[in-house]
Design an enzyme around this catalytic site. Structure first.
Site, PDB file in Angstrom:
ATOM      1  N   SER A  45      96.088  29.337 -40.608  1.00 20.71           N
ATOM      2  CA  SER A  45      97.441  29.892 -40.664  1.00 20.71           C
ATOM      3  C   SER A  45      97.898  30.080 -42.104  1.00 20.71           C
ATOM      4  CB  SER A  45      98.424  29.002 -39.897  1.00 20.71           C
ATOM      5  OG  SER A  45      98.404  27.678 -40.388  1.00 20.71           O
ATOM      6  N   GLU A  46      97.510  29.162 -43.009  1.00 19.60           N
ATOM      7  CA  GLU A  46      97.791  29.342 -44.435  1.00 19.60           C
ATOM      8  C   GLU A  46      96.681  28.761 -45.294  1.00 19.60           C
ATOM      9  OE1 GLU A  46     102.132  29.569 -42.969  1.00 19.60           O
ATOM     10  OE2 GLU A  46     100.639  27.981 -42.735  1.00 19.60           O
ATOM     11  N   THR A  47      96.555  29.334 -46.485  1.00 18.93           N
ATOM     12  CA  THR A  47      95.686  28.831 -47.547  1.00 18.93           C
ATOM     13  C   THR A  47      96.507  28.796 -48.821  1.00 18.93           C
ATOM     14  OG1 THR A  47      93.679  29.740 -46.540  1.00 18.93           O
ATOM     15  CG2 THR A  47      93.600  29.282 -48.897  1.00 18.93           C
ATOM     16  N   PHE A  68      99.340  31.748 -48.983  1.00 21.24           N
ATOM     17  CA  PHE A  68      98.951  32.980 -48.298  1.00 21.24           C
ATOM     18  C   PHE A  68      98.647  32.713 -46.826  1.00 21.24           C
ATOM     19  CE2 PHE A  68      98.265  33.989 -52.670  1.00 21.24           C
ATOM     20  CZ  PHE A  68      98.414  35.362 -52.781  1.00 21.24           C
ATOM     21  N   HIS A  79     104.037  23.217 -44.098  1.00 19.51           N
ATOM     22  CA  HIS A  79     102.811  22.419 -44.039  1.00 19.51           C
ATOM     23  C   HIS A  79     101.901  22.702 -45.236  1.00 19.51           C
ATOM     24  CE1 HIS A  79      99.778  25.347 -42.465  1.00 19.51           C
ATOM     25  NE2 HIS A  79      98.903  24.378 -42.594  1.00 19.51           N
TER      26      HIS A  79
END
Length: 296
Positions: A45-47, A68, A79
Site C-alpha cells: 500500500s505504501e513504500t 509513495f 502507517h
C-alpha cells in the site's frame, strides 16, 4: 546502484499481521519516477524513502522521508510514518532525541514518541482541518450508494464529514461496527465524487460492544483494502472528539483489517484546546519482517 531496504508490519506486534511497509534508504540520487517504480515493485500500500542529510539540518527539520503508493506520492500517511520511524530507531539510533524521532515529510515535521526499549510509537499529527459536513438527505443517500450501505447504517448523532490532518478523508461514523461487513466501495465513482469535494477516500468506522472505548474501521481504495490507515484514524478521532462521540483525552482502541485477515491495532487520542481539537495522536507497534538490498 544497491539500496538497503526493510519490510515491517505496522500497527501490530505480530509478524504477518497489520499493514506491511517497505522502507528504502535513498542515497539522494533517486528521481521521483524511480521511487514510484520501486514502490510498484514492492506492490504494498505504501513504500517510503529515507534521505539522510547533514546532522544540523536533521536536528532542525527532521529526517527527510517521502511516501509513495503504487499510484502517486502522498504528502502524509500514518502507517508509513510510524513504520519508518521504527526502522530508524533500529538502524540509526542517533536519530532518537529524548525518545522522539521527527520525520520531515511533505506535509511538514511529524514527531514520533517511542516507549523505552520497544517499537511502540505514538505520532502527533497536525491539528485537523474540518471540511464539508454531509448533512442533507441527498448527500447521505449518495454516500450510502457509493459505500454499499444504507443511510440507516449511519450514526444518528454525527454526520459524515471531510477531515484532514495532512490527507483529507470523508469520515463516516456508523451506528455499529457490524455494518462494516457490508461495505463495498464503488471505487471509480467514489474517487470522482470525493475529489470534487476535496477528499480522497472514505473511512468508515463503528463502535463495538467492548467495555472500553473501542471502534472498528475499514478503508477500501485502489480496488483493494488497507489493513491500517493511520492518517485516516487521526481524522476519525478528530471528528469523534469534535462531535462529542468520544470525550476529549479519552483513549480509543481502533481495529482495522479484520475483514481481510490482516488485523491491526491502533490507539487514538485527541483533546480540545479553546474549543478546537488538538494533540491528535495515533499509536501502535511495529514488527520487523525482512531486510535486504535492491540492485538497480
Amino acid at each position: 546502484m544497491e539500496l538497503e531496504y526493510h519490510i515491517v508490519d505496522v500497527f501490530t506486534d505480530r509478524a504477518l499481521t497489520g499493514n506491511p511497509l517497505a522502507v528504502v534508504f535513498n542515497p539522494g540520487s533517486l528521481t521521483t519516477d524511480m521511487m514510484l517504480s520501486i514502490a510498484r515493485e514492492f506492490n504494498l500500500s505504501e513504500t517510503t524513502f529515507i534521505e539522510r542529510r547533514s546532522p544540523a539540518l536533521e536536528s532542525a527539520e527532521g529526517i527527510r522521508v517521502r511516501i509513495f503508493t503504487t499510484q502517486e506520492e502522498l504528502n502524509f500517511a500514518g502507517h508509513p510514518t510510524l513504520g519508518t520511524a521504527s526502522v530508524l530507531k533500529l538502524t540509526a539510533p542517533e536519530t532518537l532525541r529524548n525518545g522522539v524521532i521527527t520525520l520531515a515529510e511533505n506535509v511538514g515535521p511529524i514527531p514520533v514518541q517511542f516507549a523505552a526499549d520497544s517499537l511502540f510509537g505514538e505520532m502527533t499529527q497536525r491539528d485537523p482541518d474540518f471540511g464539508h459536513e454531509f448533512t442533507t438527505p441527498e448527500e447521505q443517500q449518495t454516500i450510502a450508494q457509493l459505500t454499499g450501505l444504507s443511510v440507516s447504517d449511519f450514526h444518528p448523532a454525527l454526520a459524515p464529514r471531510i477531515v484532514s490532518t495532512g490527507t483529507a478523508f470523508a469520515i463516516v461514523p456508523l451506528r455499529s461496527a457490524s455494518a462494516l461487513a457490508r461495505v463495498r466501495v464503488d471505487h471509480n465513482a467514489a474517487l470522482q465524487w470525493l475529489r470534487e469535494r476535496g477528499a480522497r477516500w472514505f473511512y468508515l468506522l463503528g463502535p463495538t460492544a467492548e467495555a472500553e472505548p473501542a471502534w472498528r474501521a475499514r478503508m477500501q481504495f485502489y480496488g483493494g483494502e488497507d489493513p491500517a490507515t493511520g492518517s485516516a484514524a487521526g481524522c476519525a478521532i478528530s471528528h469523534l472528539v469534535n462531535g462529542a462521540l468520544v470525550a476529549p483525552g479519552e483513549r480509543v482502541h481502533l481495529q482495522q483489517g479484520v475483514e481481510i485477515n490482516r488485523p491491526s491495532e491502533i490507539f487514538l487520542h485527541a483533546i480540545k484546546l479553546n474549543g478546537n481539537v488538538s494533540q491528535v495522536r495515533v499509536a501502535g507497534s511495529t514488527t520487523p519482517v525482512a531486510k535486504g538490498r535492491l540492485f538497480l
